[in-house]
Every structure is written in C-alpha cells, then in structure tokens.
Design a protein around this motif. Structure first.
Motif, PDB file in Angstrom:
ATOM      1  N   VAL A  96      -2.638  -1.888 -11.034  1.00 41.56           N
ATOM      2  CA  VAL A  96      -1.439  -2.608 -10.593  1.00 41.56           C
ATOM      3  C   VAL A  96      -1.421  -3.981 -11.266  1.00 41.56           C
ATOM      4  O   VAL A  96      -2.326  -4.792 -11.049  1.00 41.56           O
ATOM      5  CB  VAL A  96      -1.428  -2.788  -9.060  1.00 41.56           C
ATOM      6  CG1 VAL A  96      -0.243  -3.645  -8.629  1.00 41.56           C
ATOM      7  CG2 VAL A  96      -1.392  -1.440  -8.370  1.00 41.56           C
ATOM      8  N   HIS A 134      -7.111  -0.750  -2.188  1.00 40.29           N
ATOM      9  CA  HIS A 134      -5.979  -0.121  -1.507  1.00 40.29           C
ATOM     10  C   HIS A 134      -4.894   0.378  -2.453  1.00 40.29           C
ATOM     11  O   HIS A 134      -4.074   1.216  -2.058  1.00 40.29           O
ATOM     12  CB  HIS A 134      -5.369  -1.105  -0.502  1.00 40.29           C
ATOM     13  CG  HIS A 134      -6.269  -1.418   0.647  1.00 40.29           C
ATOM     14  ND1 HIS A 134      -6.180  -0.776   1.864  1.00 40.29           N
ATOM     15  CD2 HIS A 134      -7.303  -2.286   0.756  1.00 40.29           C
ATOM     16  CE1 HIS A 134      -7.108  -1.245   2.682  1.00 40.29           C
ATOM     17  NE2 HIS A 134      -7.804  -2.164   2.033  1.00 40.29           N
ATOM     18  N   CYS A 135      -4.857  -0.131  -3.681  1.00 37.72           N
ATOM     19  CA  CYS A 135      -3.779   0.233  -4.605  1.00 37.72           C
ATOM     20  C   CYS A 135      -4.283   0.708  -5.966  1.00 37.72           C
ATOM     21  O   CYS A 135      -3.505   1.268  -6.742  1.00 37.72           O
ATOM     22  CB  CYS A 135      -2.842  -0.963  -4.824  1.00 37.72           C
ATOM     23  SG  CYS A 135      -2.200  -1.689  -3.312  1.00 37.72           S
ATOM     24  N   ALA A 164       2.423   1.718  -3.540  1.00 39.57           N
ATOM     25  CA  ALA A 164       1.398   2.089  -4.526  1.00 39.57           C
ATOM     26  C   ALA A 164       0.947   3.530  -4.387  1.00 39.57           C
ATOM     27  O   ALA A 164       0.689   4.206  -5.387  1.00 39.57           O
ATOM     28  CB  ALA A 164       0.196   1.150  -4.396  1.00 39.57           C
ATOM     29  N   ASN A 165       0.860   4.023  -3.162  1.00 42.65           N
ATOM     30  CA  ASN A 165       0.215   5.314  -2.927  1.00 42.65           C
ATOM     31  C   ASN A 165       1.143   6.458  -2.521  1.00 42.65           C
ATOM     32  O   ASN A 165       0.763   7.622  -2.634  1.00 42.65           O
ATOM     33  CB  ASN A 165      -0.858   5.153  -1.840  1.00 42.65           C
ATOM     34  CG  ASN A 165      -1.941   4.187  -2.253  1.00 42.65           C
ATOM     35  OD1 ASN A 165      -2.476   4.278  -3.348  1.00 42.65           O
ATOM     36  ND2 ASN A 165      -2.269   3.247  -1.383  1.00 42.65           N
ATOM     37  N   GLU A 171       0.826  -1.205   0.000  1.00 44.41           N
ATOM     38  CA  GLU A 171       0.000   0.000   0.000  1.00 44.41           C
ATOM     39  C   GLU A 171       0.862   1.258   0.000  1.00 44.41           C
ATOM     40  O   GLU A 171       0.555   2.240  -0.690  1.00 44.41           O
ATOM     41  CB  GLU A 171      -0.922  -0.015   1.221  1.00 44.41           C
ATOM     42  CG  GLU A 171      -2.035   0.993   1.169  1.00 44.41           C
ATOM     43  CD  GLU A 171      -3.098   0.757   2.218  1.00 44.41           C
ATOM     44  OE1 GLU A 171      -4.097   1.498   2.212  1.00 44.41           O
ATOM     45  OE2 GLU A 171      -2.940  -0.161   3.049  1.00 44.41           O
TER      46      GLU A 171
END
Length: 364
Positions: free
Chosen positions: A255, A250-251, A216-217, A213
């Motif tokens: 992805v 969450h991502c 990714a963020n 997470e």
C-alpha cells in the motif's frame, strides 16, 4: 436524477437513517450518528431532517470543477500521468483544525455552490476532456454519498474510472456500497493516535482504521494512504513506526503511503511548517519497517517523489512535481528485473503533466 424537492432540485431524500423512540431520527451514514429534531441539520451541515425524513441538500451542486493530474490526489500507482476531473461540494463530517480546504469543507453558505452538474453531465464532461477518471475530493465525498455514487455509476457506463479522496469516516453498512463504485481511493490517515483525532479532528481513529482495512482486504478498489505530518502532533518516530507496522500487518506491504508537509492554516496558524527533514525521516522509518512504496509531498524531494522497484531498487517512475519524466515499466513490471510493481498501470504514462484546468459544466 433521483426524486427531488421540486422547489429545491438539489435537495433529495436519502437512506441510512432510522427513527428513535424519543422522536429523534438518527443519521447512520457516518460514526457521528447525528440525532436530529425536525428542521435540524447534522454536523456535516448538508444532511438534515425535514418532514421526518433525512435529506441531502447539495445533490448536483459543486464548489467547482477542475482537471488535475492524478498524482495531485495523491495517487502515484493509479494510471500515472493521467488527467482526472475533480470536484467537491460543501461541508464535512470532520472538524480538522488544520484543514487545508477549509473554505469548502467548512462552508455553511450553500450559495457558494455556484456550479451545477447532474451525474450524466459529469461523466460526459470527463469523457469530452479525455479524463481517465473523476475524483470526489476537496471536501469529503462521504457526506455527498448519493451524488458521488450516482456519478460513479454514470462514469462507469462511459468507461471512466472513479476516485475517492476521503478521510474514511463512514459507517459499516454504507461503506460497502460506496467503495463498490470506487476504482481507487486515497484515504487520509491523519495520525496514529486517538488523542490527535479527538483533539484536532473531533473524530475517532478506529472507524478510519476499519475503513482502511476493509478497502485493502475486501474490495477491488486500489488504495493509497496519506498522512499530513504536523510538527509536535503526529510526527514522532515511535508513532510513525507503529503506523507503518499496522499498515503492513493489516493491509500488506504494497500500500503506497504518502507523507505530506503541513503549512499553517485555518485554526492552527501558530504551528510551524513541516521541515523537509521530518518527511525524509518518516519515509526512512516506514521503508525500514517494510513498506515498499513511501512518498513525500508538498516539498521538492526527488527521491520521495519517485517510484523504485522494491527488488532491484532501480527507479521505475521519475517525477518532478506532478509530471512524469522517467518511465521504466514493462507491462506493470520493473523493466530491469521484471518484478511486478503494485498498482494500476497503462503501458505508457499519461501526458497531462502539471496542468490545472478549471472548467464550467453549467452550460455543457
């Protein structure tokens, strides 16, 4: 190179630890938080206590260097077709009973680290061999954290990208610096159930999810995920559905997710290989859940190796094994409908193909 033990140049003092009131010192690099007496090594074996200091014992030493296709990492959306200089050291901070690289990750004999290269030599070798990137792989780069980061800094200075192939088992503080220097990462999401992690890896799931997470963020690092499907352990439709939904929530839905086939290895020789049908089932579930880019690996499966436009469903990248034979991208967009394809792309793919080229750096 950093300050070293003059008798053993591959041994360097490291940070990310603290002293405890009971006389032990605690390693803070990964969630294991090994607590060590003088002379004791951590679970990973390559980090240990000496003279009331934490040391890394594998700096500048490797189990070997090899030029691979980037798709082997696997990364399908990061400079497709390019060559990547791959290397690892010894040891690991997980205890996977199904480890596919156990001869390196479970190594306790440092004498098998016969190849040596300081960070600058690695960067220059990548440049010499026209590699677009360097991959920290085979065993987990988290445990050779300082060597990986120093090499990444040297590579950046020479215009070489950095790739981490990791299980993502790293603590919050060191996580930030590590991924600051990585341009792409493939994180191994080994399962989506705590029982699997505890039983088959000796680790915990939540720290891995936290790392995924975070990357990714909160970073610019390109992220792809891989799950090795093991029959009867992590391949149920309900678990794959739950994992896919978590990734989307969450991502995001862009992805790339790779489902790869297991073959019996290390301490799980009695489990059967993963059927191709299981990989196809997992891919279908993940795509139906809403993930746009889902792949299958370690099997021959043309659809599962190709990249499709999520809008018009036209094939934009065709692959056979690790070689690109079809390319329909226009400045990172689908050539048919101009929908952007998530990833890091050049105007044309690289031409490295399926080649694997071991190299020696000791005398370079």
């Amino acid at each position: 190179m950093k300050n070293v033990d003059l008798e053993h140049p591959s041994v360097i003092p490291v940070e990310h630890w603290h002293a405890l009131e009971n006389g032990l010192i605690q390693c803070d690099l990964c969630p294991r938080e090994c607590k060590l007496h003088e002379g004791q090594r951590g679970f990973c074996f390559v980090r240990g206590r000496k003279n009331d200091q934490m040391w890394l014992t594998s700096y500048g030493r490797s189990s070997g260097f090899c030029i691979d296709p980037i798709e082997k990492k696997p990364l399908n959306h990061f400079l497709p077709g390019s060559a990547v200089l791959s290397f690892g050291t010894a040891g690991c901070n997980l205890a996977c009973k199904f480890c596919q690289n156990w001869d390196m990750s479970k190594a306790r004999d440092m004498d098998r680290l016969l190849d040596q290269a300081d960070p600058e030599a690695l960067a220059l070798a990548a440049k010499k061999h026209q590699c677009a990137s360097v991959a920290y792989t085979y065993n987990d780069p988290v445990i050779f954290y300082e060597y990986a980061i120093d090499t990444a800094k040297a590579c950046r200075a020479h215009g070489i990208k950095n790739v981490a192939v990791t299980a993502g088992y790293i603590s919050e503080a060191p996580r930030k610096e590590f991924f600051e220097w990585m341009d792409a990462a493939n994180i191994d999401l080994k399962a989506f159930n705590e029982r699997f992690y505890e039983k088959l890896t000796g680790a915990k799931l939540q720290p891995v999810l936290d790392t995924i997470e975070y990357v990714a963020n909160e970073t610019d690092c390109w992220l792809e995920l891989t799950t090795l499907l093991i029959p009867g352990e992590n391949d149920s439709p309900s678990e794959i559905e739950a994992m896919s939904q978590w990734i989307i929530q969450h991502c995001g839905d862009e992805v790339p997710l790779h489902f790869t086939a297991y073959h019996p290895d290390y301490r799980m020789m009695d489990n059967p290989p993963t059927p191709k049908s299981t990989l196809e089932m997992a891919r279908n579930i993940a795509m139906k859940a809403g993930l746009k880019y889902v792949y299958t690996g370690n099997v021959i499966h043309a659809d599962g190796q190709a990249t499709y436009c999520p809008n018009c469903q036209q094939k934009v990248i065709g692959r056979q094994y690790y070689e690109i034979y079809d390319w329909h991208l226009d400045h990172g967009k689908c050539a048919n409908c101009q929908t952007p394809i998530a990833g890091v792309f050049e105007e044309q793919p690289g031409t490295w193909g399926n080649k694997r080229l071991p190299i020696k750096l000791t005398k370079e």
